[in-house]
Motif scaffolding. Structure first.
Motif, mmCIF file in Angstrom:
data_model
loop_
_atom_site.group_PDB
_atom_site.id
_atom_site.type_symbol
_atom_site.label_atom_id
_atom_site.label_comp_id
_atom_site.label_asym_id
_atom_site.label_seq_id
_atom_site.Cartn_x
_atom_site.Cartn_y
_atom_site.Cartn_z
ATOM 1 N N VAL A 18 -15.805 51.644 -14.608
ATOM 2 C CA VAL A 18 -17.233 51.915 -14.792
ATOM 3 C C VAL A 18 -18.022 50.699 -14.322
ATOM 4 O O VAL A 18 -17.752 49.585 -14.753
ATOM 5 C CB VAL A 18 -17.562 52.206 -16.277
ATOM 6 C CG1 VAL A 18 -19.053 52.491 -16.446
ATOM 7 C CG2 VAL A 18 -16.743 53.382 -16.793
ATOM 8 N N ALA A 19 -18.978 50.920 -13.433
ATOM 9 C CA ALA A 19 -19.767 49.810 -12.892
ATOM 10 C C ALA A 19 -21.256 50.154 -12.936
ATOM 11 O O ALA A 19 -21.636 51.323 -12.782
ATOM 12 C CB ALA A 19 -19.352 49.525 -11.455
ATOM 13 N N ASN A 20 -22.055 49.143 -13.145
ATOM 14 C CA ASN A 20 -23.497 49.319 -13.019
ATOM 15 C C ASN A 20 -23.856 49.328 -11.530
ATOM 16 O O ASN A 20 -23.348 48.499 -10.770
ATOM 17 C CB ASN A 20 -24.201 48.157 -13.719
ATOM 18 C CG ASN A 20 -25.670 48.426 -13.919
ATOM 19 O OD1 ASN A 20 -26.356 48.899 -13.006
ATOM 20 N ND2 ASN A 20 -26.158 48.142 -15.107
ATOM 21 N N ALA A 21 -24.727 50.250 -11.137
ATOM 22 C CA ALA A 21 -25.103 50.349 -9.714
ATOM 23 C C ALA A 21 -25.638 49.022 -9.182
ATOM 24 O O ALA A 21 -25.437 48.695 -8.007
ATOM 25 C CB ALA A 21 -26.137 51.462 -9.524
ATOM 26 N N THR A 22 -26.268 48.251 -10.023
ATOM 27 C CA THR A 22 -26.833 46.977 -9.560
ATOM 28 C C THR A 22 -25.751 45.962 -9.196
ATOM 29 O O THR A 22 -26.021 44.985 -8.504
ATOM 30 C CB THR A 22 -27.759 46.361 -10.627
ATOM 31 O OG1 THR A 22 -27.017 46.266 -11.845
ATOM 32 C CG2 THR A 22 -28.987 47.214 -10.849
ATOM 33 N N ASP A 23 -24.512 46.195 -9.666
ATOM 34 C CA ASP A 23 -23.415 45.270 -9.359
ATOM 35 C C ASP A 23 -22.669 45.662 -8.085
ATOM 36 O O ASP A 23 -21.759 44.958 -7.659
ATOM 37 C CB ASP A 23 -22.427 45.215 -10.523
ATOM 38 C CG ASP A 23 -23.048 44.573 -11.751
ATOM 39 O OD1 ASP A 23 -23.924 43.704 -11.572
ATOM 40 O OD2 ASP A 23 -22.679 44.956 -12.871
ATOM 41 N N ILE A 24 -23.040 46.795 -7.484
ATOM 42 C CA ILE A 24 -22.400 47.231 -6.232
ATOM 43 C C ILE A 24 -23.317 46.798 -5.094
ATOM 44 O O ILE A 24 -24.381 47.372 -4.889
ATOM 45 C CB ILE A 24 -22.171 48.755 -6.232
ATOM 46 C CG1 ILE A 24 -21.222 49.113 -7.375
ATOM 47 C CG2 ILE A 24 -21.620 49.229 -4.891
ATOM 48 C CD1 ILE A 24 -21.121 50.581 -7.672
ATOM 49 N N GLN A 25 -22.904 45.756 -4.394
ATOM 50 C CA GLN A 25 -23.813 45.156 -3.417
ATOM 51 C C GLN A 25 -23.297 45.172 -1.998
ATOM 52 O O GLN A 25 -24.022 44.855 -1.059
ATOM 53 C CB GLN A 25 -24.133 43.720 -3.857
ATOM 54 C CG GLN A 25 -24.914 43.746 -5.161
ATOM 55 C CD GLN A 25 -25.191 42.393 -5.746
ATOM 56 O OE1 GLN A 25 -24.640 41.386 -5.287
ATOM 57 N NE2 GLN A 25 -26.033 42.357 -6.764
ATOM 58 N N LYS A 26 -22.026 45.526 -1.837
ATOM 59 C CA LYS A 26 -21.486 45.612 -0.473
ATOM 60 C C LYS A 26 -20.515 46.792 -0.390
ATOM 61 O O LYS A 26 -20.000 47.242 -1.424
ATOM 62 C CB LYS A 26 -20.815 44.309 -0.049
ATOM 63 C CG LYS A 26 -19.750 43.811 -0.991
ATOM 64 C CD LYS A 26 -19.289 42.439 -0.565
ATOM 65 C CE LYS A 26 -18.089 41.944 -1.359
ATOM 66 N NZ LYS A 26 -18.229 41.985 -2.814
ATOM 67 N N GLU A 27 -20.273 47.257 0.832
ATOM 68 C CA GLU A 27 -19.440 48.452 1.011
ATOM 69 C C GLU A 27 -18.075 48.287 0.364
ATOM 70 O O GLU A 27 -17.549 49.212 -0.250
ATOM 71 C CB GLU A 27 -19.292 48.744 2.507
ATOM 72 C CG GLU A 27 -20.590 49.206 3.145
ATOM 73 C CD GLU A 27 -20.501 49.303 4.654
ATOM 74 O OE1 GLU A 27 -19.386 49.192 5.209
ATOM 75 O OE2 GLU A 27 -21.557 49.494 5.280
ATOM 76 N N GLN A 28 -17.497 47.091 0.462
ATOM 77 C CA GLN A 28 -16.147 46.862 -0.061
ATOM 78 C C GLN A 28 -16.066 47.114 -1.573
ATOM 79 O O GLN A 28 -15.005 47.440 -2.094
ATOM 80 C CB GLN A 28 -15.692 45.419 0.235
ATOM 81 C CG GLN A 28 -15.328 45.161 1.687
ATOM 82 C CD GLN A 28 -16.542 45.115 2.609
ATOM 83 O OE1 GLN A 28 -17.681 45.013 2.161
ATOM 84 N NE2 GLN A 28 -16.300 45.216 3.912
ATOM 85 N N ASP A 29 -17.197 46.969 -2.273
ATOM 86 C CA ASP A 29 -17.190 47.208 -3.725
ATOM 87 C C ASP A 29 -16.864 48.658 -4.060
ATOM 88 O O ASP A 29 -16.529 48.977 -5.201
ATOM 89 C CB ASP A 29 -18.546 46.841 -4.334
ATOM 90 C CG ASP A 29 -18.852 45.357 -4.216
ATOM 91 O OD1 ASP A 29 -17.892 44.565 -4.118
ATOM 92 O OD2 ASP A 29 -20.049 44.993 -4.222
ATOM 93 N N LEU A 30 -17.000 49.535 -3.059
ATOM 94 C CA LEU A 30 -16.789 50.970 -3.302
ATOM 95 C C LEU A 30 -15.432 51.471 -2.795
ATOM 96 O O LEU A 30 -15.121 52.648 -2.949
ATOM 97 C CB LEU A 30 -17.898 51.775 -2.611
ATOM 98 C CG LEU A 30 -19.272 51.709 -3.267
ATOM 99 C CD1 LEU A 30 -20.343 52.203 -2.313
ATOM 100 C CD2 LEU A 30 -19.301 52.513 -4.557
ATOM 101 N N LEU A 31 -14.649 50.591 -2.231
ATOM 102 C CA LEU A 31 -13.384 51.023 -1.635
ATOM 103 C C LEU A 31 -12.263 51.118 -2.662
ATOM 104 O O LEU A 31 -12.279 50.419 -3.675
ATOM 105 C CB LEU A 31 -12.972 50.053 -0.527
ATOM 106 C CG LEU A 31 -13.783 50.146 0.769
ATOM 107 C CD1 LEU A 31 -13.333 49.049 1.732
ATOM 108 C CD2 LEU A 31 -13.660 51.512 1.411
ATOM 109 N N GLY A 32 -11.295 52.002 -2.374
ATOM 110 C CA GLY A 32 -10.070 52.037 -3.175
ATOM 111 C C GLY A 32 -10.058 53.059 -4.287
ATOM 112 O O GLY A 32 -9.223 52.990 -5.180
#
Ligand code: FMN
Length: 132
Positions: A18-32
């Protein structure tokens, strides 16, 4: 809402981050990940800015065919979960669960159970697609 949905996913035997959207700042944060559950409350008829950024980042990643779902709290009009859902479907080309989850308040009767059940429904779809 994210935490209750996550509990439902875990009950289906799925690992969840579970992540806060504000902590996702680059494409790599969404991989895997095998699936993505994005959410936002509706403010002024729109999703929150950080959620828009996440969708733009995700659009570049080739996530087509992975599992998707969306959710959000609202006061009266509740546009955000539908907008997120349609963007995930048309732009990210994710394999979406049957519908977004829109709840007026997590405090309203049955809301936590609905969020939990939504997580379980996503989990069922996810488990069904993972071939070991
Ligand atoms: C300034 C402001 C604008 C809002 N605009 C909308 C809106 O356009 N449509 C809607 O359905 N709810 C709107 N709401 C209600 C919020 O979506 C609702 O309070 C929601 O539960 C907030 O979720 P949160 O507490 O998780 O941030 C607005 C609330 C505020 C404070």
């Amino acid at each position: 809402m994210a935490r209750y949905i996550a509990e439902g996913l875990k009950a289906s035997g799925v690992d969840v981050n579970v992540a806060n959207a504000t902590d996702i700042q680059k494409e790599q944060d969404l991989l895997g990940y095998d699936g993505y559950v994005f959410g936002s409350a509706t403010y002024h008829g729109q999703m929150m800015p950080a959620m828009k950024t996440v969708l733009f980042l995700a659009a570049n990643l080739g996530l087509e065919g992975k599992i998707g779902a969306s959710f959000g709290a609202f006061g009266w009009s509740g546009e955000a979960p539908d907008r997120i859902y349609e963007t995930m479907r048309h732009i990210l080309r994710l394999d979406m669960v049957h519908n977004p989850l829109s709840l007026k308040s997590l405090l309203s009767e049955g809301a936590r159970e609905k969020a939990h059940e939504y997580g379980r429904a996503i989990g069922r779809k996810l488990v069904g697609t993972i071939v070991e």
